[in-house]
Design a protein around this motif. Structure first.
Motif, PDB file in Angstrom:
ATOM      1  N   TYR A  53       0.796  -1.216   0.000  1.00 11.06           N
ATOM      2  CA  TYR A  53       0.000   0.000   0.000  1.00 11.06           C
ATOM      3  C   TYR A  53       0.835   1.275   0.000  1.00 11.06           C
ATOM      4  CZ  TYR A  53      -4.352  -2.544   0.293  1.00 11.06           C
ATOM      5  OH  TYR A  53      -5.411  -3.351  -0.005  1.00 11.06           O
ATOM      6  N   ARG A  54       2.111   1.167   0.219  1.00 12.00           N
ATOM      7  CA  ARG A  54       2.968   2.338   0.056  1.00 12.00           C
ATOM      8  C   ARG A  54       3.113   2.703  -1.420  1.00 12.00           C
ATOM      9  NH1 ARG A  54       5.988   0.328   4.646  1.00 12.00           N
ATOM     10  NH2 ARG A  54       7.341  -0.939   3.293  1.00 12.00           N
ATOM     11  N   SER A  55       2.832   1.762  -2.303  1.00 14.27           N
ATOM     12  CA  SER A  55       3.027   2.014  -3.737  1.00 14.27           C
ATOM     13  C   SER A  55       1.810   1.621  -4.576  1.00 14.27           C
ATOM     14  CB  SER A  55       4.255   1.248  -4.235  1.00 14.27           C
ATOM     15  OG  SER A  55       4.094  -0.150  -4.030  1.00 14.27           O
ATOM     16  N   SER A  69      -7.475   1.254  -5.334  1.00 17.50           N
ATOM     17  CA  SER A  69      -7.984   0.456  -6.453  1.00 17.50           C
ATOM     18  C   SER A  69      -7.070  -0.706  -6.809  1.00 17.50           C
ATOM     19  CB  SER A  69      -8.159   1.345  -7.680  1.00 17.50           C
ATOM     20  OG  SER A  69      -6.898   1.883  -8.075  1.00 17.50           O
ATOM     21  N   GLY A  70      -5.826  -0.681  -6.303  1.00 17.20           N
ATOM     22  CA  GLY A  70      -4.851  -1.706  -6.666  1.00 17.20           C
ATOM     23  C   GLY A  70      -3.895  -1.257  -7.741  1.00 17.20           C
ATOM     24  N   GLU A  71      -4.148  -0.083  -8.317  1.00 20.87           N
ATOM     25  CA  GLU A  71      -3.245   0.442  -9.338  1.00 20.87           C
ATOM     26  C   GLU A  71      -1.921   0.836  -8.689  1.00 20.87           C
ATOM     27  OE1 GLU A  71      -2.923   4.231 -12.434  1.00 20.87           O
ATOM     28  OE2 GLU A  71      -4.771   3.870 -11.306  1.00 20.87           O
ATOM     29  N   LYS A  72      -0.827   0.476  -9.328  1.00 25.65           N
ATOM     30  CA  LYS A  72       0.487   0.807  -8.791  1.00 25.65           C
ATOM     31  C   LYS A  72       0.754   2.285  -8.982  1.00 25.65           C
ATOM     32  CE  LYS A  72       5.284  -0.719  -8.625  1.00 25.65           C
ATOM     33  NZ  LYS A  72       6.295  -1.688  -9.117  1.00 25.65           N
ATOM     34  N   ASP A  73       1.069   2.973  -7.889  1.00 25.39           N
ATOM     35  CA  ASP A  73       1.338   4.398  -7.953  1.00 25.39           C
ATOM     36  C   ASP A  73       1.969   4.859  -6.655  1.00 25.39           C
ATOM     37  OD1 ASP A  73       0.239   7.398  -7.396  1.00 25.39           O
ATOM     38  OD2 ASP A  73       0.648   7.052  -9.510  1.00 25.39           O
ATOM     39  N   GLU A  74       2.905   5.811  -6.743  1.00 24.68           N
ATOM     40  CA  GLU A  74       3.628   6.284  -5.562  1.00 24.68           C
ATOM     41  C   GLU A  74       2.735   7.030  -4.582  1.00 24.68           C
ATOM     42  OE1 GLU A  74       5.204  10.524  -7.446  1.00 24.68           O
ATOM     43  OE2 GLU A  74       6.639   8.999  -6.825  1.00 24.68           O
ATOM     44  N   LEU A  75       1.556   7.478  -5.017  1.00 25.94           N
ATOM     45  CA  LEU A  75       0.633   8.152  -4.104  1.00 25.94           C
ATOM     46  C   LEU A  75       0.179   7.207  -3.000  1.00 25.94           C
ATOM     47  CD1 LEU A  75      -0.898  10.787  -3.539  1.00 25.94           C
ATOM     48  CD2 LEU A  75      -2.759   9.908  -4.950  1.00 25.94           C
ATOM     49  N   GLY A  76       0.051   5.922  -3.333  1.00 30.97           N
ATOM     50  CA  GLY A  76      -0.268   4.912  -2.329  1.00 30.97           C
ATOM     51  C   GLY A  76      -1.650   5.058  -1.719  1.00 30.97           C
ATOM     52  N   CYS A  77      -1.795   4.471  -0.532  1.00 26.69           N
ATOM     53  CA  CYS A  77      -3.062   4.483   0.193  1.00 26.69           C
ATOM     54  C   CYS A  77      -2.751   4.518   1.683  1.00 26.69           C
ATOM     55  CB  CYS A  77      -3.877   3.240  -0.156  1.00 26.69           C
ATOM     56  SG  CYS A  77      -5.556   3.245   0.523  1.00 26.69           S
ATOM     57  N   LEU A  78      -3.546   5.244   2.448  1.00 19.26           N
ATOM     58  CA  LEU A  78      -3.352   5.265   3.890  1.00 19.26           C
ATOM     59  C   LEU A  78      -3.583   3.867   4.450  1.00 19.26           C
ATOM     60  CD1 LEU A  78      -5.207   8.538   4.971  1.00 19.26           C
ATOM     61  CD2 LEU A  78      -2.813   8.230   4.310  1.00 19.26           C
ATOM     62  N   TYR A  79      -2.721   3.460   5.394  1.00 18.09           N
ATOM     63  CA  TYR A  79      -2.870   2.113   5.943  1.00 18.09           C
ATOM     64  C   TYR A  79      -2.567   2.090   7.436  1.00 18.09           C
ATOM     65  CZ  TYR A  79       2.251   1.941   5.509  1.00 18.09           C
ATOM     66  OH  TYR A  79       3.595   2.211   5.606  1.00 18.09           O
ATOM     67  N   ILE A  80      -3.261   1.203   8.138  1.00 18.06           N
ATOM     68  CA  ILE A  80      -3.054   0.991   9.567  1.00 18.06           C
ATOM     69  C   ILE A  80      -1.867   0.064   9.761  1.00 18.06           C
ATOM     70  CG2 ILE A  80      -4.078   0.055  11.688  1.00 18.06           C
ATOM     71  CD1 ILE A  80      -6.830   0.739  10.519  1.00 18.06           C
ATOM     72  N   ASP A  81      -1.042   0.385  10.731  1.00 17.71           N
ATOM     73  CA  ASP A  81       0.119  -0.447  11.036  1.00 17.71           C
ATOM     74  C   ASP A  81      -0.302  -1.897  11.244  1.00 17.71           C
ATOM     75  OD1 ASP A  81       2.091  -1.667  13.233  1.00 17.71           O
ATOM     76  OD2 ASP A  81       3.172  -0.120  12.129  1.00 17.71           O
ATOM     77  N   ASP A  82       0.507  -2.811  10.736  1.00 14.99           N
ATOM     78  CA  ASP A  82       0.187  -4.238  10.815  1.00 14.99           C
ATOM     79  C   ASP A  82      -0.020  -4.718  12.248  1.00 14.99           C
ATOM     80  OD1 ASP A  82       0.526  -4.242   8.100  1.00 14.99           O
ATOM     81  OD2 ASP A  82       2.539  -5.106   8.140  1.00 14.99           O
ATOM     82  N   SER A  83       0.678  -4.114  13.204  1.00 14.13           N
ATOM     83  CA  SER A  83       0.623  -4.584  14.586  1.00 14.13           C
ATOM     84  C   SER A  83      -0.611  -4.097  15.335  1.00 14.13           C
ATOM     85  CB  SER A  83       1.882  -4.126  15.347  1.00 14.13           C
ATOM     86  OG  SER A  83       1.910  -2.713  15.462  1.00 14.13           O
ATOM     87  N   CYS A  84      -1.367  -3.184  14.730  1.00 21.23           N
ATOM     88  CA  CYS A  84      -2.534  -2.597  15.408  1.00 21.23           C
ATOM     89  C   CYS A  84      -3.810  -3.371  15.072  1.00 21.23           C
ATOM     90  CB  CYS A  84      -2.717  -1.136  14.988  1.00 21.23           C
ATOM     91  SG  CYS A  84      -1.367  -0.047  15.476  1.00 21.23           S
TER      92      CYS A  84
END
Length: 227
Positions: A91-93, A97-112
């Protein structure tokens, strides 16, 4: 080689060169428009999913991406984005939608936990959280002291109380606490090191949400409590 053949070769070479130049120019033009185009994707998505000022159609979002966990809204800052939880590297890239892009998507830390029941839920982003750097100014915080976080079950107000500039988000983010005293000490540390002043009180029973922005000039951590 006859003059006519030489002429054909020269013309062919010139055509190939012109095509390459035009192609390169188009690539540069498209690259320049790409961030704007991808921001448009999120604007269109927001227009589709908002069913009220603080209501979101999570059924529709879930059909598009089952990793959806929340939606964060702050009209004054331009933040109006989905929040997922999954493969953080992905999700950093990649867009929602799943499209590859440097804008990415906000994501919750895996450990949370995905339902914001932890003492501190951490959300990461880069370009989508650029506006949080503006919280380095007291007047900006005074104007926009809260955000909204919607989940499939609840709409929370995120009451902001601390913002920190740091070289690395890891230096300012803490998610595990041994007892209430350690949590209270962490909240006091956040307030003491905040770049803006806040009168918001945080109790031992409160739950925090931390927005972590990573940019070229370092990181910025913006922290609030759920209400």
């Amino acid at each position: 080689m006859t003059d006519s053949k030489k002429k054909v070769i020269v013309i062919t070479a010139m055509v190939i060169l012109a095509v390459n130049i035009i192609g390169a120019a188009l690539l540069i033009l498209l690259d320049g428009k790409q961030p704007e185009m991808n921001e448009e994707f999120y604007r269109e998505l927001a227009a589709q999913v908002h069913t009220g000022s603080s209501s979101v159609d999570f059924d529709m979002l879930g059909r598009q991406n089952p990793d959806i966990r929340a939606w964060i809204i702050s009209e004054g800052t331009g933040i109006d984005y989905p929040v997922v939880q999954g493969d953080s590297k992905y999700y950093r890239s990649h867009l929602f939608s799943g499209e590859k892009d440097e804008l990415g998507c906000l994501y919750i830390d895996d450990s949370c936990s995905s339902d914001f029941t932890d003492k501190n839920t951490v959300i990461y982003g880069s370009k989508q959280l650029e506006s949080v750097y503006k919280y380095a100014r007291q007047d900006y915080y005074d104007l926009l002291p809260s955000m909204t976080i919607c989940t499939p079950t609840t709409a929370y107000t995120l009451v902001l109380f601390a913002g920190l500039k740091t070289e690395s988000t890891a230096d300012a983010v803490k998610t595990d606490f041994v007892g209430d005293a350690e949590f209270t000490d962490y909240v006091l540390w956040l307030k003491d090191n905040s770049v803006f002043q806040s009168s918001v009180s945080v109790s031992e029973s409160d739950r925090l949400v931390t927005l972590c922005a990573d940019g070229e000039d370092g990181a910025f951590v913006l922290v609030g409590k759920l209400a």
